[in-house]
Design a protein around this motif. Structure first.
Motif, mmCIF file in Angstrom:
data_model
loop_
_atom_site.group_PDB
_atom_site.id
_atom_site.type_symbol
_atom_site.label_atom_id
_atom_site.label_comp_id
_atom_site.label_asym_id
_atom_site.label_seq_id
_atom_site.Cartn_x
_atom_site.Cartn_y
_atom_site.Cartn_z
ATOM 1 N N ASP A 66 -3.232 12.817 -1.414
ATOM 2 C CA ASP A 66 -1.842 12.457 -1.686
ATOM 3 C C ASP A 66 -1.262 11.583 -0.580
ATOM 4 O O ASP A 66 -0.632 10.557 -0.841
ATOM 5 C CB ASP A 66 -1.000 13.721 -1.840
ATOM 6 C CG ASP A 66 -1.334 14.489 -3.106
ATOM 7 O OD1 ASP A 66 -1.696 13.857 -4.109
ATOM 8 O OD2 ASP A 66 -1.230 15.720 -3.099
ATOM 9 N N LEU A 67 -1.453 12.006 0.664
ATOM 10 C CA LEU A 67 -0.903 11.241 1.780
ATOM 11 C C LEU A 67 -1.520 9.845 1.868
ATOM 12 O O LEU A 67 -0.822 8.869 2.170
ATOM 13 C CB LEU A 67 -1.114 11.994 3.089
ATOM 14 C CG LEU A 67 -0.250 13.252 3.281
ATOM 15 C CD1 LEU A 67 -0.659 13.986 4.550
ATOM 16 C CD2 LEU A 67 1.226 12.896 3.319
ATOM 17 N N LYS A 68 -2.820 9.750 1.606
ATOM 18 C CA LYS A 68 -3.469 8.434 1.639
ATOM 19 C C LYS A 68 -2.903 7.530 0.546
ATOM 20 O O LYS A 68 -2.686 6.329 0.770
ATOM 21 C CB LYS A 68 -4.977 8.599 1.472
ATOM 22 C CG LYS A 68 -5.662 9.223 2.679
ATOM 23 C CD LYS A 68 -7.102 9.573 2.367
ATOM 24 C CE LYS A 68 -7.746 10.300 3.543
ATOM 25 N NZ LYS A 68 -9.116 10.758 3.237
ATOM 26 N N THR A 69 -2.667 8.108 -0.628
ATOM 27 C CA THR A 69 -2.098 7.325 -1.727
ATOM 28 C C THR A 69 -0.665 6.915 -1.418
ATOM 29 O O THR A 69 -0.260 5.770 -1.652
ATOM 30 C CB THR A 69 -2.157 8.121 -3.041
ATOM 31 O OG1 THR A 69 -3.503 8.523 -3.294
ATOM 32 C CG2 THR A 69 -1.661 7.277 -4.208
ATOM 33 N N PHE A 70 0.140 7.840 -0.884
ATOM 34 C CA PHE A 70 1.514 7.512 -0.501
ATOM 35 C C PHE A 70 1.540 6.380 0.528
ATOM 36 O O PHE A 70 2.335 5.449 0.435
ATOM 37 C CB PHE A 70 2.221 8.736 0.083
ATOM 38 C CG PHE A 70 2.570 9.798 -0.937
ATOM 39 C CD1 PHE A 70 2.905 9.462 -2.229
ATOM 40 C CD2 PHE A 70 2.574 11.136 -0.575
ATOM 41 C CE1 PHE A 70 3.241 10.438 -3.165
ATOM 42 C CE2 PHE A 70 2.908 12.130 -1.499
ATOM 43 C CZ PHE A 70 3.241 11.769 -2.792
ATOM 44 N N HIS A 71 0.663 6.496 1.519
ATOM 45 C CA HIS A 71 0.609 5.457 2.557
ATOM 46 C C HIS A 71 0.215 4.115 1.939
ATOM 47 O O HIS A 71 0.794 3.078 2.273
ATOM 48 C CB HIS A 71 -0.383 5.863 3.641
ATOM 49 C CG HIS A 71 -0.442 4.912 4.792
ATOM 50 N ND1 HIS A 71 0.534 4.864 5.770
ATOM 51 C CD2 HIS A 71 -1.342 3.952 5.121
ATOM 52 C CE1 HIS A 71 0.227 3.928 6.647
ATOM 53 N NE2 HIS A 71 -0.897 3.359 6.274
ATOM 54 N N ASN A 72 -0.782 4.138 1.053
ATOM 55 C CA ASN A 72 -1.214 2.922 0.377
ATOM 56 C C ASN A 72 -0.048 2.265 -0.367
ATOM 57 O O ASN A 72 0.086 1.042 -0.379
ATOM 58 C CB ASN A 72 -2.362 3.248 -0.583
ATOM 59 C CG ASN A 72 -2.879 2.047 -1.344
ATOM 60 O OD1 ASN A 72 -2.177 1.469 -2.178
ATOM 61 N ND2 ASN A 72 -4.121 1.673 -1.093
ATOM 62 N N GLN A 73 0.799 3.095 -0.973
ATOM 63 C CA GLN A 73 1.916 2.584 -1.771
ATOM 64 C C GLN A 73 3.197 2.376 -0.961
ATOM 65 O O GLN A 73 4.256 2.124 -1.512
ATOM 66 C CB GLN A 73 2.163 3.521 -2.948
ATOM 67 C CG GLN A 73 1.035 3.520 -3.964
ATOM 68 C CD GLN A 73 0.769 2.134 -4.520
ATOM 69 O OE1 GLN A 73 1.645 1.556 -5.186
ATOM 70 N NE2 GLN A 73 -0.415 1.609 -4.273
ATOM 71 N N GLN A 74 3.086 2.536 0.355
ATOM 72 C CA GLN A 74 4.164 2.208 1.286
ATOM 73 C C GLN A 74 5.425 3.047 1.073
ATOM 74 O O GLN A 74 6.552 2.537 1.056
ATOM 75 C CB GLN A 74 4.477 0.708 1.233
ATOM 76 C CG GLN A 74 3.280 -0.152 1.612
ATOM 77 C CD GLN A 74 3.590 -1.631 1.616
ATOM 78 O OE1 GLN A 74 4.629 -2.068 1.150
ATOM 79 N NE2 GLN A 74 2.668 -2.416 2.155
ATOM 80 N N VAL A 75 5.216 4.348 0.900
ATOM 81 C CA VAL A 75 6.334 5.279 0.934
ATOM 82 C C VAL A 75 6.100 6.277 2.068
ATOM 83 O O VAL A 75 4.962 6.521 2.465
ATOM 84 C CB VAL A 75 6.533 6.041 -0.397
ATOM 85 C CG1 VAL A 75 6.807 5.093 -1.530
ATOM 86 C CG2 VAL A 75 5.339 6.937 -0.716
ATOM 87 N N TYR A 76 7.178 6.829 2.579
ATOM 88 C CA TYR A 76 7.075 7.807 3.654
ATOM 89 C C TYR A 76 7.015 9.194 3.027
ATOM 90 O O TYR A 76 7.873 9.562 2.224
ATOM 91 C CB TYR A 76 8.277 7.722 4.593
ATOM 92 C CG TYR A 76 8.129 8.608 5.797
ATOM 93 C CD1 TYR A 76 7.498 8.150 6.945
ATOM 94 C CD2 TYR A 76 8.585 9.922 5.766
ATOM 95 C CE1 TYR A 76 7.337 8.970 8.044
ATOM 96 C CE2 TYR A 76 8.431 10.749 6.855
ATOM 97 C CZ TYR A 76 7.798 10.273 7.994
ATOM 98 O OH TYR A 76 7.622 11.093 9.076
#
Length: 274
Positions: free
Chosen positions: A27-37
Motif C-alpha cells: 500500500d505504501l509503495k503504491t501511495f508513494h508511486n501515486q504521489q500521495v502522503y
C-alpha cells in the motif's frame, strides 16, 4: 492495517508484511508511486516472507483507538483503505472509530479468504464487517471467494458475479468491485466487474500473466484507487488506470524472494500519464 491517504491519503490496514511484498508495504509503495502522503493505523503485524506467514500479532484495541485519535487530530485525510483486520474485535473497533472521525472515502479490501481458499476471518468477524463496516464504505473490493462468502452462494458465471455485486451493494456500500483473478475464460483472460452507485457497471478484462509473482495484487489495486480518490478523481476515471497499473506491476516482474513473489511498484502509470 488501516491506511489513510491525505492528499494525500490515509490507509487503515490491519497487517504489515515484513518482507515488503503485500500488506502495508504494498500500500505504501503504491501511495508513494501515486504521489500521495500516507499515514497508517496498524491493527496487526505479521512475520511473513514469500513462502507464507509464520506468525502474527494483534495490536490491542485501545492502542488502535489512540492511533485513530492521533491521525484525526492532525492530518486532513481525504480517503482511506483497510486490509486484513484479523478478528471480530478489531473489525468492530475500526468500524467504531471510523464512524467517530471524518476521514474521507473508505475503501474496504476485505482480506477474508486467502488465495489457497483458507478463511482469514471467522464467521463472527465477517458478520461484524457486514453489519458495522461495509455500510460506511465508499467501495469494497472482494475477490471471488470473498464475494461468495459475503453473499453465501457459489459464483461461477458472469450473471452470478453481477447478482452478487447487487447483493453486496444492498449491504450499504456505494460501489462494489469484484475481482476475477480466480476465474479465467478460454482465452486465459481475467475479468473484474464493478457496479457503481448510480447503477451503471463495467467489466475490465486483462490477459493472464504466466508468473507466480502476484503477492499483493489486491492491496496494490485498492491502494491505487484510494490514492486517486484522495486526489479528487472520480472512480469511473480511476478504474481503467488502476487496472492498467496493477497489470503492468505484474507483467513487468521483479525477482524478489524464492516463493510467491511481489509486484513491481516502480511502474510509471498515473492518472496524469497514460
Amino acid at each position: 492495517m488501516f491506511f489513510l491517504s491525505y492528499f494525500g491519503g490515509n490507509h487503515v490496514r490491519s497487517t504489515t508484511s515484513y518482507y515488503g511484498g503485500a500488506g502495508i508495504n504494498a500500500d505504501l509503495k503504491t501511495f508513494h508511486n501515486q504521489q500521495v502522503y500516507a499515514a497508517t493505523i496498524v491493527v496487526g503485524l505479521t512475520a511473513q516472507n514469500t513462502y507464507g506467514v509464520q506468525d502474527q500479532y494483534a495490536i490491542p484495541t485501545s492502542f488502535i483507538s489512540e492511533q485513530f485519535k492521533s491521525i484525526a487530530n492532525d492530518l486532513n485525510i481525504k480517503a482511506a483503505k483497510t486490509g486484513a483486520l484479523l478478528d471480530a474485535k478489531r473489525v468492530h473497533i475500526v468500524a467504531k472509530e471510523w464512524q467517530q472521525y471524518e476521514l474521507g472515502k473508505l475503501v474496504i479490501d476485505p482480506v477474508m479468504v486467502a488465495k489457497g481458499g483458507a478463511h482469514l476471518l471467522s464467521d463472527e468477524a465477517i458478520l461484524t464487517m457486514i453489519n458495522e463496516l461495509i455500510p460506511q464504505a465508499y467501495l469494497i473490493t472482494p475477490n471471488l471467494p470473498e464475494a461468495q462468502v459475503l453473499v453465501n452462494q457459489t459464483i461461477k458465471t458472469d450473471n452470478d458475479v453481477q447478482q452478487a455485486a447487487k447483493k453486496i451493494q444492498k449491504m450499504g456500500v456505494r460501489n462494489v468491485l469484484i475481482k476475477g483473478g480466480h476465474r479465467s475464460n478460454s482465452e486465459n483472460n481475467y475479468a473484474d466487474y464493478i457496479l457503481y452507485e448510480d447503477g451503471s457497471f463495467k467489466w475490465f478484462v486483462m490477459p493472464g500473466v504466466d508468473t507466480n509473482r502476484t503477492h499483493g495484487t489486491g492491496d496494490t489495486l485498492s491502494a491505487f484507487i484510494t490514492a486517486n480518490l484522495a486526489k479528487g478523481y472520480d472512480l469511473k476515471m480511476i478504474m481503467p488506470q488502476a487496472k492498467k497499473f496493477t497489470y503492468e506491476a505484474i507483467r513487468q516482474t521483479i525477482n524478489v524472494g524464492h516463493g510467491h513473489g511481489p509486484l513491481n511498484h516502480w511502474v510509471e502509470i498515473t492518472m496524469e500519464r497514460d
